[in-house]
Design a protein around this motif. Structure first.
Motif, PDB file in Angstrom:
ATOM      1  N   SER A 360       0.831  -1.208   0.000  1.00  0.00           N
ATOM      2  CA  SER A 360       0.000   0.000   0.000  1.00  0.00           C
ATOM      3  C   SER A 360       0.862   1.253   0.000  1.00  0.00           C
ATOM      4  O   SER A 360       0.532   2.247  -0.653  1.00  0.00           O
ATOM      5  N   ASN A 361       1.987   1.218   0.718  1.00  0.00           N
ATOM      6  CA  ASN A 361       2.889   2.368   0.721  1.00  0.00           C
ATOM      7  C   ASN A 361       3.534   2.564  -0.644  1.00  0.00           C
ATOM      8  O   ASN A 361       3.731   3.704  -1.093  1.00  0.00           O
ATOM      9  N   ILE A 362       3.875   1.453  -1.333  1.00  0.00           N
ATOM     10  CA  ILE A 362       4.470   1.562  -2.673  1.00  0.00           C
ATOM     11  C   ILE A 362       3.466   2.164  -3.647  1.00  0.00           C
ATOM     12  O   ILE A 362       3.791   3.061  -4.439  1.00  0.00           O
ATOM     13  N   VAL A 363       2.220   1.684  -3.588  1.00  0.00           N
ATOM     14  CA  VAL A 363       1.184   2.236  -4.466  1.00  0.00           C
ATOM     15  C   VAL A 363       0.982   3.717  -4.173  1.00  0.00           C
ATOM     16  O   VAL A 363       0.862   4.549  -5.094  1.00  0.00           O
ATOM     17  N   ALA A 364       0.931   4.068  -2.878  1.00  0.00           N
ATOM     18  CA  ALA A 364       0.778   5.476  -2.514  1.00  0.00           C
ATOM     19  C   ALA A 364       1.964   6.298  -3.009  1.00  0.00           C
ATOM     20  O   ALA A 364       1.795   7.441  -3.460  1.00  0.00           O
ATOM     21  N   GLY A 365       3.192   5.722  -2.934  1.00  0.00           N
ATOM     22  CA  GLY A 365       4.361   6.443  -3.427  1.00  0.00           C
ATOM     23  C   GLY A 365       4.288   6.713  -4.914  1.00  0.00           C
ATOM     24  O   GLY A 365       4.663   7.796  -5.384  1.00  0.00           O
ATOM     25  N   VAL A 366       3.788   5.730  -5.688  1.00  0.00           N
ATOM     26  CA  VAL A 366       3.632   5.934  -7.129  1.00  0.00           C
ATOM     27  C   VAL A 366       2.604   7.037  -7.398  1.00  0.00           C
ATOM     28  O   VAL A 366       2.810   7.919  -8.253  1.00  0.00           O
ATOM     29  N   ILE A 367       1.498   7.010  -6.676  1.00  0.00           N
ATOM     30  CA  ILE A 367       0.451   8.034  -6.873  1.00  0.00           C
ATOM     31  C   ILE A 367       0.990   9.407  -6.523  1.00  0.00           C
ATOM     32  O   ILE A 367       0.766  10.389  -7.262  1.00  0.00           O
ATOM     33  N   LEU A 368       1.702   9.508  -5.408  1.00  0.00           N
ATOM     34  CA  LEU A 368       2.237  10.810  -5.003  1.00  0.00           C
ATOM     35  C   LEU A 368       3.250  11.339  -6.014  1.00  0.00           C
ATOM     36  O   LEU A 368       3.367  12.552  -6.210  1.00  0.00           O
ATOM     37  N   THR A 369       3.981  10.423  -6.657  1.00  0.00           N
ATOM     38  CA  THR A 369       4.981  10.854  -7.637  1.00  0.00           C
ATOM     39  C   THR A 369       4.336  11.572  -8.811  1.00  0.00           C
ATOM     40  O   THR A 369       4.816  12.624  -9.254  1.00  0.00           O
ATOM     41  N   TYR A 370       3.252  11.010  -9.304  1.00  0.00           N
ATOM     42  CA  TYR A 370       2.659  11.540 -10.531  1.00  0.00           C
ATOM     43  C   TYR A 370       1.503  12.508 -10.285  1.00  0.00           C
ATOM     44  O   TYR A 370       0.919  13.003 -11.236  1.00  0.00           O
ATOM     45  N   THR A 371       1.162  12.768  -9.018  1.00  0.00           N
ATOM     46  CA  THR A 371       0.169  13.811  -8.726  1.00  0.00           C
ATOM     47  C   THR A 371       0.827  15.164  -8.473  1.00  0.00           C
ATOM     48  O   THR A 371       0.129  16.159  -8.263  1.00  0.00           O
ATOM     49  N   LYS A 372       2.161  15.197  -8.456  1.00  0.00           N
ATOM     50  CA  LYS A 372       2.916  16.438  -8.252  1.00  0.00           C
ATOM     51  C   LYS A 372       2.523  17.127  -6.953  1.00  0.00           C
ATOM     52  O   LYS A 372       2.412  18.353  -6.891  1.00  0.00           O
ATOM     53  N   ALA A 373       2.263  16.330  -5.899  1.00  0.00           N
ATOM     54  CA  ALA A 373       1.891  16.921  -4.616  1.00  0.00           C
ATOM     55  C   ALA A 373       3.062  17.707  -4.024  1.00  0.00           C
ATOM     56  O   ALA A 373       2.860  18.777  -3.439  1.00  0.00           O
ATOM     57  N   PHE A 374       4.268  17.227  -4.159  1.00  0.00           N
ATOM     58  CA  PHE A 374       5.456  17.923  -3.664  1.00  0.00           C
ATOM     59  C   PHE A 374       6.665  17.278  -4.309  1.00  0.00           C
ATOM     60  O   PHE A 374       6.565  16.222  -4.946  1.00  0.00           O
TER      61      PHE A 374
END
Length: 564
Positions: A360-374
């Protein structure tokens, strides 16, 4: 030196050495009939002595089978041969009614029956004589080997082999450091780097270290080989330990032979694995080069941010390695065995049960990468944590707070929390910093605005353009809430900027004579004075007098005055 030891053992008298004894029948004594000794392939039980088959015993004699007779005869021969320092023996034969016995004095060693003589096609006594000579030679040879003279010779040979082994050890101990020292002296001179034009493939340092490691490996191999050869040679000199040579060689040779043939059979699969590893390695290099050029801006892809290059490379590398592992799995040694499959199944179940949070953390990391959150270096607020992002991986995000505290936050928690990114606003449109003060109604609001704006202009990290502005956010029971808003492009200095702004607000309000009495103070003052600013009051306005009333019983009324 080791070759000399092996050669000396091979040239020992009586043919003793490392060669395993052959199970052959000894030739008959001179003058005995050639046909007296049966062929080693004749039917019957072999009579084995000192690792050799002397002859075969056939037929049953009374209640004893051929196997029983051969075993009993072999036991008697071993007992007779262990009589040390007794000299040679001479065997005789004696005829009975149905058998001819082979005798050592009065003791019967073996017997020859009529059925055995008939099967061999010779006279019973002649067959017994032939077998007696065979036994006589074998026993005498064994007794000579434990004689004083032979034991002294064997001891000298063992001493010679031991000395050669010691010389080998001493030579290796002294020679290896010398060779290593030479290699160290040749580092960078006689041992150059391996280059292709200007590209250095292997440096001189690594080449020298590799050669030194090879020298140490050769030394270890020589030592191990010398010990493995010395032990069987030393044991082969004495009759009591000679029987251990074969098993010892078997203990060493059998595993080595099995390993060697397993390696030979595995060579095609090994070649396939090497090809997979090489292709995977070069494929990863090409992928890394591609994403490095994207990060440097050499390659541009519409809609693909340069900041995505490193995390995308990490994902691509994982996928390439996973694909290569799946392809290479059937070619791993033992992968088709039931044990390997069982362990793989166990590890798979264990991984699936224990890695749900990690996945779940890996999936969240991928999402955060491509959402340009920071991105790394941004000043953010994640849940209750405020600080600069110092690392962003597939599993966690690391933040350094303004107090230099490193906080590791799982990406699953980051994705489930509100993320405030101050740096993005500062880069794009300037970040608005704001703070509030509450001032009483008696202070003119224009003076308050002026003091707040002056304080904002005095703060170094705040921008003059766009200009700061003031908002009156509420009219409360005791005071008015004023909010100063100012722009900055330095999100990383938010704490210091707020501190400077608050200090400047205090200075400007003191200079303007405006009390910051918020939220409110309790004080005894004349409440008859209106709280309207003085500029809005009539010039003739006077505050009503402040009157005190006595507390206690009312005074007695005065008597009326007398009339004149």
């Amino acid at each position: 030196m080791l070759g000399a030891a092996v050669l000396a053992a091979a040239l020992l008298p009586s043919g003793r050495g490392l060669a395993a004894p052959e199970a052959t029948t000894l030739p008959p004594a001179t003058g005995s009939p050639a046909a007296a000794t049966p062929s080693p392939t004749a039917a019957g039980a072999p009579l084995a002595f000192d690792g050799k088959t002397l002859f075969h015993v056939s037929g049953q004699l009374g209640p004893f089978s051929a196997e029983d007779r051969a075993a009993a005869a072999a036991q008697r021969l071993r007992k007779l041969a262990r009589q040390a320092f007794a000299g040679d023996i001479v065997l005789t034969v004696g005829d009975n009614e149905t058998t001819t016995d082979i005798l050592a004095g009065e003791k019967v060693l073996a017997s020859v029956s009529d059925s055995e003589a008939a099967a061999a096609g010779v006279d019973r006594r002649a067959l017994a004589e032939s077998r007696a000579r065979v036994i006589e030679r074998a026993v005498n040879r064994a007794r000579r080997e434990i004689g004083v003279k032979q034991l002294v010779v064997d001891g000298l040979w063992v001493l010679l082999v031991t000395v050669l082994l010691i010389f080998l050890f001493v030579g290796l101990r002294r020679g290896t450091p010398a060779v290593l020292g030479k290699l160290e002296m040749w580092r960078g001179t006689r041992i150059p780097a391996i280059r292709i034009q200007k590209l250095e493939i292997v440096s001189a340092t690594r080449m020298t270290d590799a050669l030194k490691g090879l020298v140490r490996a050769i030394r270890l191999a020589i030592l191990v080989t010398a010990v493995l050869v010395y032990v069987p040679i030393a044991l082969s000199f004495f009759p009591w330990t000679r029987g251990l040579v074969g098993p010892l060689f078997g203990y060493v040779a059998t595993p080595l032979k099995s390993i060697w043939w397993s390696f030979v059979v595995y060579l095609p699969d090994l070649f396939f694995l090497v090809v997979i590893i090489i292709l995977t390695r070069w494929g990863l290099k090409l992928v890394r080069l591609f994403f490095t050029e994207i990060e440097n801006g050499t390659i541009a892809i519409a809609g693909f941010e340069r900041d995505w290059a490193t995390p995308t490379y990490d994902i691509a590398r994982f996928l390439v390695i996973a694909f290569a592992a799946v392809v290479a799995f059937p070619y791993i040694p033992g992968s088709q065995s039931a044990a390997f499959k069982g362990v793989s199944l166990f590890l798979g179940v264990l991984f699936s049960l224990s890695s749900s949070s990690a996945i779940s953390n890996i999936v969240a990391g991928v999402i955060l990468t491509y959402t340009k959150a920071f991105r790394v270096g941004d000043r953010v607020k994640i849940a209750d944590t405020v600080g600069d992002v110092i690392e962003k991986s597939l599993l966690v995000t690391r933040v350094r707070t303004i107090k230099n505290v490193h906080i590791t936050i799982p990406n699953g928690m980051v994705l489930g929390s509100h993320i405030l990114n101050y740096s993005t606003s500062a880069r794009e449109r300037a970040l608005i910093l704001n703070t509030s003060v509450t001032i009483g109604y008696d202070a003119p609001w224009r003076d308050v605005h002026g003091a707040l704006l002056a304080a904002a202009y005095m703060t170094g990290d705040l921008l003059e353009h766009p200009p700061p502005f003031v908002l009156q956010t509420s009219l409360d029971d005791f005071y008015v809430t004023y909010e100063i808003n100012a722009f900055t492009d330095k999100a990383g200095r938010m704490a210091a900027t707020y501190s400077d702004l608050h200090a400047n607000i205090q200075d400007k309000f003191n200079e303007a004579g405006i009390e910051i009495m918020s939220p409110h103070y309790g004080a005894l003052r004349d409440g008859n004075q209106v709280t309207i600013p003085g500029e809005h009051l009539p010039k003739t306005y006077e505050a009503p007098a402040f009157r005190f009333l006595g507390v206690g019983p009312a005074p007695a009324p005065k008597p009326p005055a007398e009339k004149a």
